[in-house]
Design a protein around this motif. Structure first.
Motif, PDB file in Angstrom:
ATOM      1  N   UNK A 164      47.267  -8.876  62.395  1.00 54.61           N
ATOM      2  CA  UNK A 164      48.458  -8.258  63.345  1.00 54.61           C
ATOM      3  C   UNK A 164      49.139  -8.451  64.091  1.00 54.61           C
ATOM      4  N   UNK A 165      48.314  -7.588  65.474  1.00 55.74           N
ATOM      5  CA  UNK A 165      48.334  -7.922  66.221  1.00 55.74           C
ATOM      6  C   UNK A 165      47.960  -9.144  67.101  1.00 55.74           C
ATOM      7  N   UNK A 166      47.114 -10.258  66.794  1.00 54.73           N
ATOM      8  CA  UNK A 166      46.399 -11.164  67.143  1.00 54.73           C
ATOM      9  C   UNK A 166      46.869 -12.283  66.516  1.00 54.73           C
ATOM     10  N   UNK A 167      47.911 -12.075  65.320  1.00 58.96           N
ATOM     11  CA  UNK A 167      48.372 -13.691  64.328  1.00 58.96           C
ATOM     12  C   UNK A 167      49.543 -14.600  65.480  1.00 58.96           C
ATOM     13  N   UNK A 168      50.168 -13.892  66.340  1.00 64.49           N
ATOM     14  CA  UNK A 168      51.085 -14.264  66.783  1.00 64.49           C
ATOM     15  C   UNK A 168      50.317 -15.653  68.198  1.00 64.49           C
ATOM     16  N   UNK A 169      48.958 -15.342  68.614  1.00 62.11           N
ATOM     17  CA  UNK A 169      48.357 -15.510  69.839  1.00 62.11           C
ATOM     18  C   UNK A 169      48.367 -15.063  71.091  1.00 62.11           C
ATOM     19  N   UNK A 170      48.973 -13.865  70.880  1.00 55.85           N
ATOM     20  CA  UNK A 170      49.423 -13.023  72.518  1.00 55.85           C
ATOM     21  C   UNK A 170      48.671 -13.053  73.876  1.00 55.85           C
ATOM     22  N   UNK A 171      49.709 -13.073  74.830  1.00 55.99           N
ATOM     23  CA  UNK A 171      48.216 -13.138  76.017  1.00 55.99           C
ATOM     24  C   UNK A 171      47.352 -12.002  76.082  1.00 55.99           C
ATOM     25  N   UNK A 172      48.177 -10.570  76.106  1.00 52.03           N
ATOM     26  CA  UNK A 172      48.079  -9.390  75.875  1.00 52.03           C
ATOM     27  C   UNK A 172      47.689  -8.423  74.570  1.00 52.03           C
ATOM     28  N   UNK A 173      46.987  -7.888  74.603  1.00 55.66           N
ATOM     29  CA  UNK A 173      46.816  -6.698  73.059  1.00 55.66           C
ATOM     30  C   UNK A 173      46.526  -4.877  73.291  1.00 55.66           C
ATOM     31  N   UNK A 174      47.729  -4.378  73.268  1.00 54.81           N
ATOM     32  CA  UNK A 174      47.641  -3.125  73.575  1.00 54.81           C
ATOM     33  C   UNK A 174      46.621  -2.153  72.835  1.00 54.81           C
ATOM     34  N   UNK A 175      46.086  -1.188  72.225  1.00 52.90           N
ATOM     35  CA  UNK A 175      45.229  -1.142  71.696  1.00 52.90           C
ATOM     36  C   UNK A 175      45.258   0.165  72.456  1.00 52.90           C
ATOM     37  N   UNK A 176      45.827   1.718  71.330  1.00 54.09           N
ATOM     38  CA  UNK A 176      46.253   2.830  71.599  1.00 54.09           C
ATOM     39  C   UNK A 176      44.971   3.394  70.825  1.00 54.09           C
ATOM     40  N   UNK A 177      43.870   3.937  70.989  1.00 56.90           N
ATOM     41  CA  UNK A 177      42.767   4.919  70.205  1.00 56.90           C
ATOM     42  C   UNK A 177      42.769   4.060  69.371  1.00 56.90           C
ATOM     43  N   UNK A 178      42.067   2.792  68.874  1.00 56.87           N
ATOM     44  CA  UNK A 178      42.306   1.820  67.660  1.00 56.87           C
ATOM     45  C   UNK A 178      41.085   3.089  66.876  1.00 56.87           C
ATOM     46  N   UNK A 179      39.668   2.994  67.681  1.00 53.62           N
ATOM     47  CA  UNK A 179      39.142   3.657  66.439  1.00 53.62           C
ATOM     48  C   UNK A 179      38.876   4.903  66.267  1.00 53.62           C
ATOM     49  N   UNK A 180      40.369   5.881  66.780  1.00 56.89           N
ATOM     50  CA  UNK A 180      40.067   7.271  67.059  1.00 56.89           C
ATOM     51  C   UNK A 180      40.057   8.299  66.060  1.00 56.89           C
ATOM     52  N   UNK A 181      40.368   7.174  64.595  1.00 60.91           N
ATOM     53  CA  UNK A 181      40.183   7.787  62.830  1.00 60.91           C
ATOM     54  C   UNK A 181      39.251   7.474  62.115  1.00 60.91           C
TER      55      UNK A 181
END
Lengths: 246, 187
Positions: A164-181
Motif C-alpha cells: 500500500x505504501x509503494x503502490x503510488x510509486x512514491x519518491x520516499x517511504x517512511x517506515x516506523x519499526x516495520x518489523x517491531x511486532x
C-alpha cells in the motif's frame, strides 16, 4: 575542509533535508536540533533507544507533524511551512508510510487496502485493483488478496501495508519499526521484500528501528540520541549540520 | 572453529585429496576465512601423525600426482567425541572491547592529571559500533542477495546475532559511561 555531500555522494542530491529540527510535547523535548539528509533512492536507518526522538523525526520528515523550529525541505520545497492541503497531496502521491502495526483498514480486503491510495489519487477502480494485485504479487501476498487484515498473519499484513505504501510509486517511504511486532523470520521476510522492491523502484526509504539487525538492511545509519543526531555516528550528517549551523 | 575436526568431518564422506578438501571447506563455510593450502596440508600431516587419518593412495587424474587421505577408525571416534562436545558458552569479543573502554578511562584520567588530552571511551564505543554496523551491512547484503543458499544465510545469521549482541552491549555501555567512569576512578 570537511567533505561536502557532493564529494561523499557523487551525483546525488538530497531528496529530503532536515535542519535543526526541534519539537516538544508539553515539557518533553522530543527533538533538540536534529539534522539529516535523505538521498534519492537510498535506504537510511535511523536508530536510537526508546525516547530518543526517532518517531518524531519521521513524523516531521513525512509532513505528519510540524516541527517547532528548523526546516524540512523536499525537492526545494519547505514542507514544514506547506499548507495542510499540500501535505495531504504529498502523502497521497510522493510519500508512503508504514507503521509498526500495518494500520490497514480492517473492513477492507488486502486488495482493496492496497488499491485505496490509487482511488484517492483519482485512478479508476479497475486499473487501481489491477495495479494493487501486481504489488501484492511483488510482496508475495497475492494469495491473500481477498483476506481482511484480521485473517492474515502479522508478516502478511505488514507486506500488504508495504504494498500500500509503494503502490503510488512514491519518491520516499517512511517506515516506523516495520518489523517491531514480528518474529525474526517474518521480520526478515518483510525487510528483504522492502529493500528489494525499494531498490528496484528507486524509492528512498527512511527506516526507524531500535534493532541493529534491521538497521543492517540499510545503506547507512544515523544514530539519534536525546533528540539530536549523535556526533560521530554519521560523519556526513554532523558535518552537514555544522556547516549549516556554523 | 577447529579446522582439524572439520577436515576430519569432510573426510568422513570418503577419501579425498588436499585440494578438494580446501574447496569443500570454503564452499561449506562461506563466512569463514578461506583456508590456505599450506594449512590444509599441515593439518592433514598432523592428522596422519596422530593416527586420525591415513594416506590411502594417490591419484593423478591426468595431472600431477596427488595424495589421497582418508579417516581412520580412531579419527571417526575423535570426530564423534568432538561433534558431541558442548561448546563453552564463553564471552566473545565483548571482553576485549570492555577492556579497551576501561583502559581508555584510566589513561584519560592520567592524562587529565597532567593537563593533556587522553582517549575518549565514548568516542571509541561509537567508532567500534560503526565498524560492527559496517560488517553487519555486508553480512546482511550477502544473505539477502537473490539466490543466496541456506548455508550462506545461516552462517551469516550466526555472525549477525553475535555482532548484534555486541552492539546491544555497546549501546547500554555508552548510555552508562559516566557512571562507569566514576566507578573506575573510585576503585
Amino acid at each position: 575542509m570537511s567533505p561536502s555531500d557532493e564529494q561523499l555522494f557523487p551525483g546525488e542530491t538530497a531528496l529530503i533535508t532536515a535542519r535543526g529540527l526541534k519539537k516538544a510535547y508539553g515539557r518533553t523535548d522530543a527533538l533538540r536540533g536534529a539534522s539529516l539528509d535523505l538521498h534519492a533512492g537510498e535506504i537510511l536507518a535511523v536508530t536510537g533507544t526508546s525516547g530518543s526522538g526517532k518517531s518524531t523525526l519521521l513524523h516531521c520528515l513525512a509532513g505528519i507533524v510540524r516541527p517547532d523550529d528548523g526546516s524540512v525541505t523536499y525537492g526545494g520545497e519547505r514542507i514544514d511551512r506547506a499548507s495542510e492541503e499540500r501535505l495531504g497531496e504529498l502523502r497521497r502521491t510522493d510519500f508512503g508510510v508504514v507503521f509498526q502495526f500495518g494500520q490497514l483498514i480492517p473492513e477492507l480486503t488486502a486488495l482493496d487496502n492496497v488499491a485505496l491510495p490509487l482511488l484517492l489519487a483519482g485512478v479508476r477502480r479497475g486499473p487501481a485493483q489491477q495495479r494493487a494485485g501486481e504489488w501484492l504479487e511483488r510482496f508475495g501476498v497475492r494469495g491473500q488478496a481477498d483476506l481482511r487484515p484480521g485473517e492474515m498473519s502479522g508478516g502478511q499484513s505488514q507486506r500488504v501495508a508495504l504494498a500500500r505504501a509503494l503502490v503510488t510509486g512514491p519518491k520516499a517511504v517512511f517506515a516506523d519499526e516495520p518489523t517491531g511486532a514480528l518474529d525474526t523470520l517474518a521480520g526478515e521476510q518483510v525487510m528483504t521484500a522492502l529493500v528489494h522492491t525499494a531498490r528496484e523502484a528507486g524509492t528512498a526509504v527512511l527506516l526507524i528501528t531500535h534493532d541493529a539487525r534491521t538497521a543492517a538492511y540499510a545503506d547507512r545509519e544515523v544514530w539519534l540520541r536525546d533528540g539530536v543526531v549523535d556526533p560521530g555516528a554519521d560523519a556526513v550528517t554532523v558535518q552537514e549540520a555544522a556547516r549549516h549551523e556554523g | 572453529m577447529s579446522t582439524r575436526h572439520v577436515l576430519l568431518g569432510l573426510l568422513a564422506a570418503g577419501p579425498c585429496h588436499g585440494y578438494d578438501l580446501k574447496r569443500q571447506y570454503d564452499a561449506r563455510f562461506p563466512q569463514a576465512r578461506p583456508l590456505a593450502y599450506g594449512q590444509v596440508y599441515t593439518t592433514l600431516q598432523r592428522l596422519v601423525r596422530d593416527g586420525l587419518a591415513a594416506v590411502e593412495g594417490t591419484d593423478s587424474d591426468g595431472g600431477p600426482e596427488r595424495t589421497l587421505y582418508g579417516s581412520t577408525d580412531e579419527g571417526a571416534r575423535e570426530l564423534a567425541r568432538w561433534a558431541g562436545e558442548i561448546t563453552a558458552p564463553a564471552p566473545f569479543v565483548t571482553n576485549e572491547i570492555f577492556a579497551k573502554v576501561v583502559v581508555s578511562i584510566l589513561v584519560a584520567a592520567a592524562a587529565a592529571r597532567t593537563g593533556q588530552g587522553g582517549p575518549d571511551a565514548a568516542a571509541h564505543l561509537r567508532a567500534q559500533r560503526a565498524a560492527h554496523m559496517e560488517r553487519m551491512r555486508e553480512l546482511t547484503a550477502l544473505k539477502a542477495a537473490p539466490g543466496a543458499d541456506l548455508s550462506t544465510v545461516l552462517s551469516a545469521d550466526y555472525a549477525l546475532v553475535h555482532l548484534d549482541a555486541d552492539v546491544r552491549w555497546m549501546t547500554t555501555t555508552t548510555a552508562r559511561i559516566d557512571t562507569l567512569t566514576a566507578e573506575v576512578h573510585a576503585a
